[in-house]
Design a protein around this motif. Sequence first.
Motif, PDB file in Angstrom:
ATOM      1  N   GLU A 159      -4.425   5.320  -0.502  1.00 38.75           N
ATOM      2  CA  GLU A 159      -5.401   6.308  -0.956  1.00 38.75           C
ATOM      3  C   GLU A 159      -6.398   5.724  -1.960  1.00 38.75           C
ATOM      4  O   GLU A 159      -7.505   6.231  -2.094  1.00 38.75           O
ATOM      5  CB  GLU A 159      -4.679   7.503  -1.586  1.00 38.75           C
ATOM      6  CG  GLU A 159      -3.830   8.298  -0.612  1.00 38.75           C
ATOM      7  CD  GLU A 159      -2.504   7.622  -0.243  1.00 38.75           C
ATOM      8  OE1 GLU A 159      -1.956   7.952   0.821  1.00 38.75           O
ATOM      9  OE2 GLU A 159      -2.019   6.752  -0.991  1.00 38.75           O
ATOM     10  N   VAL A 205       0.805  -1.222   0.000  1.00 40.33           N
ATOM     11  CA  VAL A 205       0.000   0.000   0.000  1.00 40.33           C
ATOM     12  C   VAL A 205       0.838   1.272   0.000  1.00 40.33           C
ATOM     13  O   VAL A 205       0.340   2.355   0.302  1.00 40.33           O
ATOM     14  CB  VAL A 205      -1.009   0.014   1.173  1.00 40.33           C
ATOM     15  CG1 VAL A 205      -2.038  -1.073   1.016  1.00 40.33           C
ATOM     16  CG2 VAL A 205      -0.314  -0.087   2.518  1.00 40.33           C
ATOM     17  N   ARG A 206       2.110   1.140  -0.369  1.00 45.31           N
ATOM     18  CA  ARG A 206       2.947   2.337  -0.490  1.00 45.31           C
ATOM     19  C   ARG A 206       2.499   3.158  -1.697  1.00 45.31           C
ATOM     20  O   ARG A 206       1.855   2.640  -2.612  1.00 45.31           O
ATOM     21  CB  ARG A 206       4.420   1.941  -0.659  1.00 45.31           C
ATOM     22  CG  ARG A 206       4.984   1.223   0.564  1.00 45.31           C
ATOM     23  CD  ARG A 206       6.408   0.777   0.315  1.00 45.31           C
ATOM     24  NE  ARG A 206       6.434  -0.226  -0.749  1.00 45.31           N
ATOM     25  CZ  ARG A 206       7.458  -0.406  -1.583  1.00 45.31           C
ATOM     26  NH1 ARG A 206       8.544   0.339  -1.488  1.00 45.31           N
ATOM     27  NH2 ARG A 206       7.406  -1.343  -2.507  1.00 45.31           N
ATOM     28  N   PRO A 207       2.850   4.440  -1.742  1.00 43.17           N
ATOM     29  CA  PRO A 207       2.526   5.260  -2.912  1.00 43.17           C
ATOM     30  C   PRO A 207       3.215   4.691  -4.164  1.00 43.17           C
ATOM     31  O   PRO A 207       4.273   4.053  -4.060  1.00 43.17           O
ATOM     32  CB  PRO A 207       3.096   6.637  -2.566  1.00 43.17           C
ATOM     33  CG  PRO A 207       3.294   6.628  -1.093  1.00 43.17           C
ATOM     34  CD  PRO A 207       3.518   5.210  -0.685  1.00 43.17           C
ATOM     35  N   PRO A 208       2.628   4.910  -5.335  1.00 43.21           N
ATOM     36  CA  PRO A 208       3.190   4.350  -6.570  1.00 43.21           C
ATOM     37  C   PRO A 208       4.672   4.660  -6.771  1.00 43.21           C
ATOM     38  O   PRO A 208       5.433   3.788  -7.203  1.00 43.21           O
ATOM     39  CB  PRO A 208       2.340   4.984  -7.669  1.00 43.21           C
ATOM     40  CG  PRO A 208       1.058   5.324  -7.006  1.00 43.21           C
ATOM     41  CD  PRO A 208       1.405   5.664  -5.587  1.00 43.21           C
ATOM     42  N   ARG A 232       0.625   2.977   6.971  1.00 42.17           N
ATOM     43  CA  ARG A 232      -0.329   2.807   5.867  1.00 42.17           C
ATOM     44  C   ARG A 232      -0.935   1.410   5.891  1.00 42.17           C
ATOM     45  O   ARG A 232      -2.112   1.225   5.597  1.00 42.17           O
ATOM     46  CB  ARG A 232       0.355   3.047   4.525  1.00 42.17           C
ATOM     47  CG  ARG A 232       0.627   4.481   4.215  1.00 42.17           C
ATOM     48  CD  ARG A 232       1.214   4.613   2.796  1.00 42.17           C
ATOM     49  NE  ARG A 232       1.527   5.964   2.498  1.00 42.17           N
ATOM     50  CZ  ARG A 232       2.730   6.519   2.682  1.00 42.17           C
ATOM     51  NH1 ARG A 232       3.720   5.793   3.157  1.00 42.17           N
ATOM     52  NH2 ARG A 232       2.939   7.775   2.389  1.00 42.17           N
ATOM     53  N   SER A 242      -2.139   1.781  -3.648  1.00 42.42           N
ATOM     54  CA  SER A 242      -1.841   2.719  -2.568  1.00 42.42           C
ATOM     55  C   SER A 242      -3.003   2.803  -1.587  1.00 42.42           C
ATOM     56  O   SER A 242      -4.157   2.543  -1.935  1.00 42.42           O
ATOM     57  CB  SER A 242      -1.522   4.102  -3.127  1.00 42.42           C
ATOM     58  OG  SER A 242      -2.677   4.675  -3.695  1.00 42.42           O
ATOM     59  N   ASN A 265      -0.414  -4.229  -5.938  1.00 39.56           N
ATOM     60  CA  ASN A 265       0.115  -2.914  -5.586  1.00 39.56           C
ATOM     61  C   ASN A 265      -1.018  -1.903  -5.706  1.00 39.56           C
ATOM     62  O   ASN A 265      -1.461  -1.595  -6.803  1.00 39.56           O
ATOM     63  CB  ASN A 265       1.262  -2.518  -6.524  1.00 39.56           C
ATOM     64  CG  ASN A 265       2.441  -3.448  -6.408  1.00 39.56           C
ATOM     65  OD1 ASN A 265       2.721  -3.987  -5.341  1.00 39.56           O
ATOM     66  ND2 ASN A 265       3.135  -3.652  -7.496  1.00 39.56           N
ATOM     67  N   CYS A 323       3.686  -1.974   4.099  1.00 40.31           N
ATOM     68  CA  CYS A 323       4.239  -0.711   3.635  1.00 40.31           C
ATOM     69  C   CYS A 323       5.630  -0.610   4.245  1.00 40.31           C
ATOM     70  O   CYS A 323       6.184  -1.617   4.672  1.00 40.31           O
ATOM     71  CB  CYS A 323       3.347   0.468   4.028  1.00 40.31           C
ATOM     72  SG  CYS A 323       3.239   0.747   5.793  1.00 40.31           S
TER      73      CYS A 323
END
Length: 110
Positions: free
Chosen positions: A41, A16-19, A71, A39, A37, A66
């Motif tokens: 958000e 769930v990390r940002p792209p 997150r 995120s 994958n 994450c």
Amino acid sequence: IRSGDFASSSTTFVDVRPPEAIIAKPISVVPEGQKLNVSLELIRRALHSDPGIRDRLARGPVVVSCTSGQRAHGAACILRHLGVQNVKILTGAALTPSVARQAMRGGGGA
């Protein structure tokens, strides 16, 4: 939580990390067929708009990860609220790929 508590061939690993973080440091030790994958958000939107993702995660088990765990905790709460029952949080998988590898195989503690 020990990594062996939730590892199986049906485990879905959700990063769930940002792209940009996923691109910069992918977790390549998790087989592509078991990795998702998305995120933090976008996770709620993905579950509502894509029945395939919702069904896949509902079958469980699901490992959410994450870098720090913040997150992942938020995503786990969202997933549980939306009815996904077998959700575990794995922190540090992006920093230590061997942790992710153990989680997917059922190896030692994390």
